[in-house]
Design a protein around this motif. Sequence first.
Motif, PDB file in Angstrom:
ATOM      1  N   MET A   1      75.689  91.173  33.176  1.00 15.28           N
ATOM      2  CA  MET A   1      75.095  91.160  34.505  1.00 15.28           C
ATOM      3  C   MET A   1      73.583  90.968  34.400  1.00 15.28           C
ATOM      4  O   MET A   1      72.985  91.167  33.343  1.00 15.28           O
ATOM      5  N   GLY A   2      72.953  90.644  35.514  1.00 17.74           N
ATOM      6  CA  GLY A   2      71.526  90.387  35.502  1.00 17.74           C
ATOM      7  C   GLY A   2      71.220  89.001  34.981  1.00 17.74           C
ATOM      8  O   GLY A   2      72.105  88.158  34.802  1.00 17.74           O
ATOM      9  N   LEU A   3      69.942  88.767  34.708  1.00 25.59           N
ATOM     10  CA  LEU A   3      69.519  87.413  34.349  1.00 25.59           C
ATOM     11  C   LEU A   3      68.248  87.454  33.512  1.00 25.59           C
ATOM     12  O   LEU A   3      67.364  88.288  33.735  1.00 25.59           O
ATOM     13  N   HIS A  94      58.336  90.779  34.754  1.00 26.83           N
ATOM     14  CA  HIS A  94      57.647  89.486  34.711  1.00 26.83           C
ATOM     15  C   HIS A  94      56.836  89.450  33.416  1.00 26.83           C
ATOM     16  O   HIS A  94      55.889  90.228  33.248  1.00 26.83           O
ATOM     17  N   ARG A  95      57.176  88.547  32.511  1.00 22.71           N
ATOM     18  CA  ARG A  95      56.510  88.504  31.205  1.00 22.71           C
ATOM     19  C   ARG A  95      55.832  87.162  31.013  1.00 22.71           C
ATOM     20  O   ARG A  95      56.393  86.109  31.331  1.00 22.71           O
ATOM     21  N   ASP A 108      61.358  85.792  33.237  1.00 17.23           N
ATOM     22  CA  ASP A 108      61.801  86.772  34.235  1.00 17.23           C
ATOM     23  C   ASP A 108      63.082  87.413  33.732  1.00 17.23           C
ATOM     24  O   ASP A 108      64.084  86.713  33.485  1.00 17.23           O
ATOM     25  N   THR A 109      63.065  88.734  33.603  1.00 20.57           N
ATOM     26  CA  THR A 109      64.254  89.479  33.213  1.00 20.57           C
ATOM     27  C   THR A 109      64.621  90.430  34.342  1.00 20.57           C
ATOM     28  O   THR A 109      63.793  91.269  34.730  1.00 20.57           O
ATOM     29  N   VAL A 110      65.806  90.280  34.874  1.00 23.73           N
ATOM     30  CA  VAL A 110      66.254  91.118  35.979  1.00 23.73           C
ATOM     31  C   VAL A 110      67.428  91.962  35.508  1.00 23.73           C
ATOM     32  O   VAL A 110      68.470  91.432  35.101  1.00 23.73           O
TER      33      VAL A 110
END
Length: 450
Positions: A1-3, A94-95, A108-110
């Motif tokens: 899950m996530g992105l 936000h990297r 972007d890691t969510v």
Amino acid sequence: MGLRFTSVVPADLAEVFAWHTRPGALSRLIPPWQPLRPVAEATDVRDGTAVLGLPGGLRWAAEHQADGYDAPYQFVDQVVSQPFAAAVPWRHTHRFTSEGQGSTRITDTVDTPVPGFLLRSMFRYRHNQLAEDLASAARARTWRGGPITVAVTGSSGLVGTAVCALLTTNGHRVIRLVRRPPRTRDERRWDPAAPAADLLAGVDALVHLAGASIAGRFTERHKENLRASRIGPTRLLAELAARSGVETFVCASAVGYYGNDRGEQALAEDSDRGDGFIADLVAEWEDAGRAGAGAGVRTVSVRTGIVQSPRGGTLRLLLPLFAAGLGGRIGSGRQWLSWIGIDDLADIYLRAVLDETLSGPVNAVAPNPVRNSEYAEVLASVLHRPALLPVPALGPRLLLGDQGAAELALASQQVLPARLAALEHRFRHPGLEVALRHLTGHRQLETAVR
């Protein structure tokens, strides 16, 4: 899950990070097809809170986390509002990493239970939008280096929202001229019939976008409202700009100047004025805007085509129909449609404000006009739907009356951006298909993405 979504943009690390800290960044990054709007931007990406509005009065509040802040490399936000914090946990990192030679990798890691495939189009849009905005900012610095103060009427409208956000993410201060009591230090109350003598104090440029919507049946009352909302207020603002020492006055205008049917003639800024109510209205409107030119105010009239955005205008009306497979050409479909994507239009306003070589009328249209039938086919193709249900000319006539239909829905103008072409202006989306894919979330990222 996530992105996890990453791409490289051609801008240095410091500029990329700074862009995200400026007012307007949130507005520039929200995909236009989503039912979200900024309610409040975070005052600081270290520990501020951003609030988005959703249908039904719901609010999505994301709180920036001080323990995740590491300028200029990272900031983190996390949803804190209910019911989302409990039902849809969301932590967004936000990297930013320097890739050398003026390039920056954005990652972007969510962390969320939402499946990544549902988020991919949103982040593809965000990364494309950011890359284009940073390129636009780099071009803008060649016209004028330092920040300026720009007053804007109509700042809450479709065009005004895009223009103001683009100006502020470029580092300029925007003063919104509003008709209600001001709520912030960057708002001033504007009375269109009697603007205060100090309304434009300290202002370098004025962008005038306010005016009653032209859509509707062309009754005498509607036509008078259109005149009253444009001619007098525009002249008063132009005269006040001259008295206040404003350097630049940029006023909205329309390709309706060329008349509702010019056949196959390609129309440039030096083409003759056409016939009809809108042509007369636009000519008088532009004349009012030139009231300060004699006093040395650089004046630009932005003759705008059919603006493309899911947030408003014709595309907002057409999207549900075409998505349901109920779209098609209007009338014969042979009429020329001179269109412009909302972000290209914002770029043109940015250039009009900053580029001192630009004055007079400017056609704000994409360099590739299409016929109405082609527009319908392209939109349907982008949405993977057929375009088999044409709208007979009788339909617009019933809704708008004969004159309204002829000058709006059935109008045909093949307008070209000749002034901008001579300046080698760069359009983000010169072709209709790429523009619609970007605006509706069906575009592939053109930079490196994983």
